[in-house]
Design an enzyme around this catalytic site. Structure first.
Site, PDB file in Angstrom:
ATOM      1  N   LYS A 191      16.260   8.579   5.672  1.00 43.02           N
ATOM      2  CA  LYS A 191      15.400   9.469   4.886  1.00 43.02           C
ATOM      3  C   LYS A 191      13.994   9.430   5.444  1.00 43.02           C
ATOM      4  O   LYS A 191      13.303   8.412   5.347  1.00 43.02           O
ATOM      5  CB  LYS A 191      15.346   9.013   3.426  1.00 43.02           C
ATOM      6  CG  LYS A 191      14.613  10.027   2.562  1.00 43.02           C
ATOM      7  CD  LYS A 191      14.217   9.461   1.225  1.00 43.02           C
ATOM      8  CE  LYS A 191      12.795   8.975   1.198  1.00 43.02           C
ATOM      9  NZ  LYS A 191      11.788   9.970   1.553  1.00 43.02           N
ATOM     10  N   SER A 245       5.198   0.943   1.666  1.00 44.63           N
ATOM     11  CA  SER A 245       4.211   0.137   0.951  1.00 44.63           C
ATOM     12  C   SER A 245       4.851  -1.100   0.320  1.00 44.63           C
ATOM     13  O   SER A 245       6.058  -1.135   0.048  1.00 44.63           O
ATOM     14  CB  SER A 245       3.556   0.988  -0.129  1.00 44.63           C
ATOM     15  OG  SER A 245       4.560   1.465  -0.986  1.00 44.63           O
ATOM     16  N   THR A 246       4.022  -2.087   0.061  1.00 46.42           N
ATOM     17  CA  THR A 246       4.513  -3.335  -0.535  1.00 46.42           C
ATOM     18  C   THR A 246       5.083  -3.076  -1.925  1.00 46.42           C
ATOM     19  O   THR A 246       6.099  -3.663  -2.312  1.00 46.42           O
ATOM     20  CB  THR A 246       3.372  -4.375  -0.559  1.00 46.42           C
ATOM     21  OG1 THR A 246       2.989  -4.628   0.802  1.00 46.42           O
ATOM     22  CG2 THR A 246       3.798  -5.675  -1.202  1.00 46.42           C
ATOM     23  N   GLY A 249       8.459  -1.671  -1.529  1.00 48.73           N
ATOM     24  CA  GLY A 249       9.291  -2.749  -0.976  1.00 48.73           C
ATOM     25  C   GLY A 249       9.751  -3.692  -2.070  1.00 48.73           C
ATOM     26  O   GLY A 249      10.908  -4.125  -2.113  1.00 48.73           O
ATOM     27  N   GLU A 266       9.423  -3.796   6.125  1.00 48.42           N
ATOM     28  CA  GLU A 266       8.185  -3.795   6.914  1.00 48.42           C
ATOM     29  C   GLU A 266       7.142  -3.145   6.016  1.00 48.42           C
ATOM     30  O   GLU A 266       7.202  -1.941   5.759  1.00 48.42           O
ATOM     31  CB  GLU A 266       8.362  -2.956   8.188  1.00 48.42           C
ATOM     32  CG  GLU A 266       9.470  -3.429   9.102  1.00 48.42           C
ATOM     33  CD  GLU A 266       9.154  -4.735   9.812  1.00 48.42           C
ATOM     34  OE1 GLU A 266       8.001  -5.176   9.765  1.00 48.42           O
ATOM     35  OE2 GLU A 266      10.079  -5.311  10.396  1.00 48.42           O
ATOM     36  N   CYS A 300      -0.173   0.412   9.494  1.00 45.08           N
ATOM     37  CA  CYS A 300       0.113  -0.783   8.694  1.00 45.08           C
ATOM     38  C   CYS A 300      -0.635  -1.999   9.221  1.00 45.08           C
ATOM     39  O   CYS A 300      -1.063  -2.846   8.459  1.00 45.08           O
ATOM     40  CB  CYS A 300       1.606  -1.047   8.686  1.00 45.08           C
ATOM     41  SG  CYS A 300       2.287  -1.072  10.343  1.00 45.08           S
ATOM     42  N   GLU A 397      -5.108  -2.818   0.721  1.00 45.88           N
ATOM     43  CA  GLU A 397      -4.888  -1.959   1.888  1.00 45.88           C
ATOM     44  C   GLU A 397      -5.359  -0.541   1.537  1.00 45.88           C
ATOM     45  O   GLU A 397      -4.794   0.105   0.648  1.00 45.88           O
ATOM     46  CB  GLU A 397      -3.397  -1.939   2.224  1.00 45.88           C
ATOM     47  CG  GLU A 397      -3.081  -1.118   3.435  1.00 45.88           C
ATOM     48  CD  GLU A 397      -1.577  -0.982   3.683  1.00 45.88           C
ATOM     49  OE1 GLU A 397      -0.826  -0.737   2.716  1.00 45.88           O
ATOM     50  OE2 GLU A 397      -1.169  -1.099   4.842  1.00 45.88           O
TER      51      GLU A 397
END
Ligand code: NAD
Length: 823
Positions: A191, A245-246, A249, A266, A300, A397
């Site tokens: 995707k 993004s964290t 994730g 990642e 990133c 970030e």
């Protein structure tokens, strides 16, 4: 501007790339369908979405909006294709990957322009960096497809992989995902990001062009809530590979917990860019431009925190401002433009919000005097000084062209400031003193360290993070392990890919005695034999009036709770007590394990010596340990003697590996080297298997400490005495305090505390499937690595299942240190 004027002013003239070919290409094909089973199909929803050109804010093309039905169709196609693709010889797969690489080069200009228009990256970047790296990734992995059989013996493909990628490097992230997956014999459903689907669709055409078998690659465009979610939850998917993004994730970690799906993440970063006072400042300035204004800062691993030694800070900041004045922002198709537009209006607003917050928090903001284009989503390069390390802009970030700078005085302070982040993706170190740079690099908690350079990438050098930057690596040999699993997991007759049936019998206290179905008969026989005192070992010892304590920070300690739990033999007789560990004991153990962090920097020779010494001391007490296992399990004396000898041999194996599981020196296409260093992970929590009370414990603890980690081990719940007896062995083997800590008690309660703990970097769990799920769920807190058995039982005596590279791999991270050289 005419040529004479350009000559007079020495200003850049416009150098526009024509969009015509791309616009024609789009016109012929849109609205785009979904790419399933080698065909273009209409979305089940019948709906389409616009993709926008961020530098104009205008629609570029319409793409299909897939939903869960399309996900089903794509996964079904991928599953069917996996049957054949997984058995396709490596050489054949290599030919396909090679053909993809060639076709990417053939269409390189179209891909570069398309990427620039869809994402608004300057064409200089897509043409010179993104697309060449994409081709390189497929070439490199064609090589691994060719070599898989000989270089990864004992491993097989995972199956169907769901891949989800972000918008900042759309085609590059696709290649990082698809190339290794295909090379290792997997099929994929990918995707692309909602904002940037177009190069993935061109890639689908390439897949058709080269005649890749249908279903090996499937591409679904659409909204995350429809496609991403369905893909992650689909039972036909064996692994999820995610970049983004964290926060997302973390959601995926929770969604896949306990499902048995492999997961690699990642995630984000807030990478330090450290400048020592002996650095070449002109190079540093160009480095900063590449670190934070490359791809509009939407990288990133962007060097978004500039850490400068105090005595040169003013000089560097002045140089930087002068350079920022000269940066050129505008149409990304202009070859003289440095900075394009931000990917979307939502992303632009988020950057504006965080910048306003930085000003409010008292930092000083500086932007060049020139104005941004008014059409499209542009944001100027921005520099913050007077930033305090705890403020939002120093920690969060921003994912835009915003640099925050701070100062330090000493190298130690630089390392502390650099590691003062929840992320750990990358770092850059600038100094003309190689001793200093190479001293600092290993101390930085980051998966990649660049020395006097930044944002260099290559397929040969794995990329990935620590801590909240995720886990897993992409690229290099280390990246291949994300797409394979040990063959024994599926080839062992009883497992068939599903958890082995575990039978539990209960002792008089209700605690489980876990035996695999095929062990039951054997054990019954053994009980009878043992009760008749076979081989000189007695089962029916009287209960021992002794309370083995726990082992924390090199000391035998009583449990904080003040409670003990009984340990039973298989007939329900009490044979001893162990401490009932609780949250406080785990916290103390974690603190001790952290304090023993110096173990990671002890020499590998020293670690090997200590492991040999543990083996020697265990060997001296082999008979006693074997008896203790008989007592707890009722197994035969011969069988338990074998277990003890296997544990001694295992200690020897990891003593041997301690100074041999080494890194590599990569030779990417640059003048210089990349040192791939295998580093310890840090503090590892581990719930040991129920079976094999001694061997299970040693099999987990030994590789972890051989690689420089410190551990908190929860021994076998029903047979904890063997692990507990080990503390006397550890105490006499010169092992520094805190390297191994042993906390007894309820496995699941203690595992939960460890998995929740923010200072534990990895959690291993060998127990029932529900426990595995709980550990995976809890680990999402600080995104710690996990290694769980999903309820599969291992044969711990077996050299493939019970020891070897899998254990060493789980005990290490790879850090790549880039060291260019030459004047
Ligand atoms: P994002 O997390 O919002 O989205 C990433 C992808 O996940 C997109 O395809 C999105 O549609 C999908 N997604 C979102 N929610 C989902 C859900 N609940 N279930 C399944 N899929 C879902 O990130 P982004 O804004 O596209 O990308 C920027 C982020 O990516 C940054 O944090 C950046 O640091 C990170 N990133 C990391 C790396 C790396 O290698 N570590 C590389 C590039 C980008």
């Amino acid at each position: 501007m005419n040529v004479t004027e350009i000559f007079e002013t020495m200003e850049y003239g416009p150098a526009p790339e024509s969009p015509t070919l791309v616009l024609d290409w789009l016109k012929e094909r849109q609205p785009f369908g979904l790419f399933i089973n080698g065909q273009w199909v209409k979305p089940a929803s019948g709906k389409y979405l616009d993709t926008i050109n961020p530098s104009t804010g205008k629609p570029l093309a319409q793409v299909a909006a897939a939903n869960s039905k399309d996900v089903d169709a794509a996964v079904t196609a991928a599953r069917a294709a996996a049957e054949t693709w997984s058995k396709t010889p490596g050489h054949t797969r290599a030919r396909y990957l090679y053909a993809i690489a060639r076709h990417i080069q053939k269409h390189s200009r179209l891909l570069a322009v398309l990427e620039s228009m869809d994402n608004s990256k300057p064409i200089r970047e897509t043409r010179d960096l993104d697309i060449p790296l994409v081709a390189r990734h497929f070439y490199y992995h064609a090589g691994w497809a060719q070599l898989m059989a000989t270089e990864l013996p004992g491993y097989e493909p995972v199956g169907v992989v769901g891949q989800i990628i972000p918008w900042n490097f759309p085609l590059l992230m696709l290649s990082w995902k698809i190339a290794p997956a295909l090379a290792m014999g997997n099929t994929v459903v990918l995707k692309p990001a909602r904002y940037t689907p177009l190069t993935a669709l061109k890639f689908a055409e390439i897949v058709q062009e080269i005649g890749l078998p249908p279903g090996v690659v499937n591409i679904l465009t659409g909204e995350a809530s429809q496609v991403g979610d369905a893909l992650v939850r689909h039972p036909g998917v064996n692994k999820i590979a995610f970049t983004g993004s964290t926060d997302v994730g973390r959601t995926l970690r929770r969604a896949t917990a306990g499902s048995g799906k492999k997961l690699s993440l990642e995630l984000g970063g807030k990478s330090p860019f450290i400048v020592f006072d002996d650095a070449d400042l002109d190079s540093v300035v160009e480095g900063v431009v590449d670190a934070i204004w490359f791809n509009q800062g939407q990288v990133c691993c962007a060097g978004s925190r500039l850490l400068v030694q105090e005595d040169i800070a003013d000089r560097l900041i002045n140089k930087l401002r002068a350079r920022m004045e000269k940066l050129r922002i505008g149409d990304p198709l202009d070859k003289a433009v440095d900075i394009g537009a931000i990917v979307s209006s939502a992303q632009l607003k988020e950057i504006q919000r965080l910048v306003a917050q930085g000003v409010e928090e008292g930092a000083v903001m500086w932007q060049p005097s020139w104005a941004c284009p008014t059409e499209g989503y542009f944001f100027p390069p921005t520099l913050f000084t007077n930033v305090s390390p705890a403020t939002t802009i120093a920690q969060i970030e921003i994912f835009g062209p915003v640099l925050v700078s701070m100062t330090f005085r000493t190298p130690t302070e630089a390392v502390e400031l650099a590691n003062n982040t929840r992320y750990g993706l990358a770092a850059s170190v600038w100094s003309e003193n190689i001793n200093l740079a190479m001293d600092v690099a290993p101390k930085l908690k980051a998966g990649t360290v660049w020395v006097n350079c930044t944002n260099l990438f290559d397929a040969s050098s794995g990329f990935g993070g620590y801590r909240e930057s995720g886990f897993g690596r992409e690229g290099g040999k280390e990246g291949l392990y994300e797409y394979v699993r040990p063959m024994w997991e599926t080839s062992s007759s009883s497992s068939n890919g599903l958890p082995i049936a575990i039978e539990s019998t209960h002792s008089s206290d209700g605690s489980e005695q876990v035996v695999s179905t095929d062990q039951v008969g054997e054990d019954e026989e053994d009980h009878a034999a043992v009760s008749e005192s076979s081989n000189g070992y007695h089962l029916a010892f009287p209960a021992i009036d002794r309370t083995p304590k726990m082992f924390i920070n090199g000391k035998q300690v009583r449990p904080d709770s003040g409670y003990s739990r009984d340990v039973y033999d298989p007939r329900g007789h009490v044979i001893g007590q162990v401490g009932e560990g609780n949250r406080k004991d785990i916290r103390n153990a974690v603190e001790a394990a952290h304090a023993a962090g110096g173990w990671a920097s002890s020499t590998t020779h020293n670690r090997a010596q200590i492991l040999y010494y543990i083996a020697e001391n265990l060997s001296a007490r082999a008979e006693e340990f074997a008896k203790r296992i008989v007592e707890q399990t009722g197994r035969s004396g011969a069988d338990t003697a074998t277990e003890v000898q296997a544990a001694i041999s295992r200690l020897f194996s990891y003593a041997a590996w301690a100074d041999k599981y080494e890194g590599a020196v990569h030779r990417p296409p640059l003048r210089g080297v990349v040192l791939a260093m295998k580093e310890s992970i840090g503090v590892i929590g581990m719930a040991c298997p129920s079976e094999y009370p001694l061997l299970g414990f040693i099999s987990l603890v030994a590789p972890a400490i051989a690689m420089g980690n410190t551990v908190i081990a929860i021994p076998s719940q029903q047979s904890p005495l063997s692990a507990i007896d080990c503390y006397q062995v550890l105490e006499t083997s010169d092992l520094p305090a805190g390297v191994v800590n042993i906390v007894t008690g309820d496995r699941d309660t203690l595992s939960q505390v460890l998995a929740d703990h923010d200072d534990v970097e990895s959690m291993w769990y060998f127990g029932p499937a529900e426990g595995c799920k709980r550990v995976e769920l809890a680990s999402a807190g600080n995104m710690k690595r996990t290694w769980v058995n999903y309820g599969h039982q291992r044969n711990w005596l077996d050299l493939v299942q019970g020891e070897g590279e899998e254990f060493l791999h789980e005990s290490t991270h790879v850090k790549n240190i880039w060291v260019p050289y030459g004047e």
